[in-house]
Design an enzyme around this catalytic site. Sequence first.
Site, PDB file in Angstrom:
ATOM      1  N   GLN A 179      -6.482  21.331  -6.455  1.00  0.00           N
ATOM      2  CA  GLN A 179      -6.354  22.775  -6.678  1.00  0.00           C
ATOM      3  C   GLN A 179      -4.935  23.290  -6.451  1.00  0.00           C
ATOM      4  O   GLN A 179      -4.606  24.393  -6.886  1.00  0.00           O
ATOM      5  CB  GLN A 179      -7.328  23.534  -5.769  1.00  0.00           C
ATOM      6  CG  GLN A 179      -8.791  23.336  -6.104  1.00  0.00           C
ATOM      7  CD  GLN A 179      -9.183  23.934  -7.448  1.00  0.00           C
ATOM      8  OE1 GLN A 179      -8.472  24.758  -8.021  1.00  0.00           O
ATOM      9  NE2 GLN A 179     -10.324  23.501  -7.967  1.00  0.00           N
ATOM     10  N   SER A 202      -5.585  16.281 -10.766  1.00  0.00           N
ATOM     11  CA  SER A 202      -6.503  16.288 -11.911  1.00  0.00           C
ATOM     12  C   SER A 202      -5.918  17.112 -13.054  1.00  0.00           C
ATOM     13  O   SER A 202      -5.410  18.227 -12.836  1.00  0.00           O
ATOM     14  CB  SER A 202      -7.863  16.853 -11.499  1.00  0.00           C
ATOM     15  OG  SER A 202      -8.766  16.836 -12.589  1.00  0.00           O
ATOM     16  N   ALA A 203      -6.011  16.584 -14.260  1.00  0.00           N
ATOM     17  CA  ALA A 203      -5.396  17.225 -15.420  1.00  0.00           C
ATOM     18  C   ALA A 203      -6.036  18.558 -15.789  1.00  0.00           C
ATOM     19  O   ALA A 203      -5.344  19.522 -16.135  1.00  0.00           O
ATOM     20  CB  ALA A 203      -5.454  16.277 -16.623  1.00  0.00           C
ATOM     21  N   HIS A 204      -7.360  18.632 -15.728  1.00  0.00           N
ATOM     22  CA  HIS A 204      -8.014  19.812 -16.290  1.00  0.00           C
ATOM     23  C   HIS A 204      -7.906  21.042 -15.410  1.00  0.00           C
ATOM     24  O   HIS A 204      -8.334  22.125 -15.789  1.00  0.00           O
ATOM     25  CB  HIS A 204      -9.483  19.502 -16.632  1.00  0.00           C
ATOM     26  CG  HIS A 204     -10.425  19.497 -15.491  1.00  0.00           C
ATOM     27  ND1 HIS A 204     -11.280  20.544 -15.229  1.00  0.00           N
ATOM     28  CD2 HIS A 204     -10.676  18.566 -14.543  1.00  0.00           C
ATOM     29  CE1 HIS A 204     -12.020  20.257 -14.172  1.00  0.00           C
ATOM     30  NE2 HIS A 204     -11.677  19.068 -13.748  1.00  0.00           N
ATOM     31  N   CYS A 326     -19.035  22.313  -9.417  1.00  0.00           N
ATOM     32  CA  CYS A 326     -19.702  21.013  -9.329  1.00  0.00           C
ATOM     33  C   CYS A 326     -20.997  21.055  -8.542  1.00  0.00           C
ATOM     34  O   CYS A 326     -21.779  20.116  -8.583  1.00  0.00           O
ATOM     35  CB  CYS A 326     -18.751  19.991  -8.710  1.00  0.00           C
ATOM     36  SG  CYS A 326     -17.283  19.692  -9.710  1.00  0.00           S
TER      37      CYS A 326
END
Length: 386
Positions: A179, A202-204, A326
């Site tokens: 984050q 993380s890419a997204h 999630c």
Amino acid sequence: MFAPVYLDHNATTPVDPAVREAMLPYLSGQYGNASSRHEYGRAARRAIDEARSKVAAAVGAHASEVVFTSGGSEANNLLIKGAAACLKPGLVAVSAIEHPCVIRPAEQLRKRGWTLHKLEVDRDGRVDAGNFQALIAEQPPRIVSVMLANNETGVLQDIETLAALARTAGACFHSDAVQAVGKLPVDFRRLNAAGVHALTLSAHKIGGPKGAAALILDKRLDVEPLIAGGGHERGLRSGTENVAAIVGFGVACELAAARLAATAPHLLALRGRVECGLLGQGATLFGQAAERLPNTVYFAFPELDGETLVGQLDRAGYAAASGAACSSASPEPSHVLQAMGVAPGLARGAVRVSLGGANTVAEVDGFLATLQGTVRRLQGLTAMAV
């Protein structure tokens, strides 16, 4: 076609147009396997190498320290389970507010003879360094994982201090930085000097595609791979590389680093506007006294259900979240808020707004006006039911 105002960037971000353009050739003509020795394969290998350098540069790491994975969950599992496999069973310590993809693999280590300790946090969601130091004195941990920024509250942890304490015990220290990247400066070299051995990216979360992430790993740390096979990623993560996604990841990191100086103040100004409006409407803000990500606001209204409020906002054209994406299927209150000592009734009302660089003042003002009307209506219905 109607498009709701998107206020859920901590769950995922829209793919940046420049990222999409960079990926397209590797979804069509440049389809080579990076392990092949002909020109198609060499072109794919060059693209991965270039992306690896861009990811490393974004967080002050060396390209050789970047291990590509399919997502942040895999990277976290790789570190926790992989490091444990190279150590004698002992104590693994994770903060009580970690993402499930850290907590659950740590829990699974119990089957291998490990003991799990969840580090308590204060009412603002911060790990207490004094309590951690006491734990180290009583039972030194072998593995520690504390996230840099919480996905729900946005609260930041003093990772350098915690890692320095863990180093006195000779512990492997990992931080989930998914984050944080793109919202605040992240310097692996500085963190590594303090005692951090690994970071997860993380890419997204930064305008890149889903399905690409990385574990930034100190090469002196022994880690056993989760996936054995052809020896890809220095033997730490076998499997044919997702070239297009990795290329997109590299460009997303490059853009995030270049835009950080302008994006962070913009997000902070919008966050302040949201919080001012929420306080004026009588909302409770979680983690308000702690240092937080510039884009994240987590709040609740007494006696109102968060899922219901999010559903009403969605119908009105505003996409927010009732907690972590999630674990949104769980009816239980957020484990993060429970760890912070928030009463279950208030925790069930939690709603998260996570802003992005493209959000505007007009969108924030529209959200606040819609929220106010929605809350009044729901409070009226609650009063009638009583």
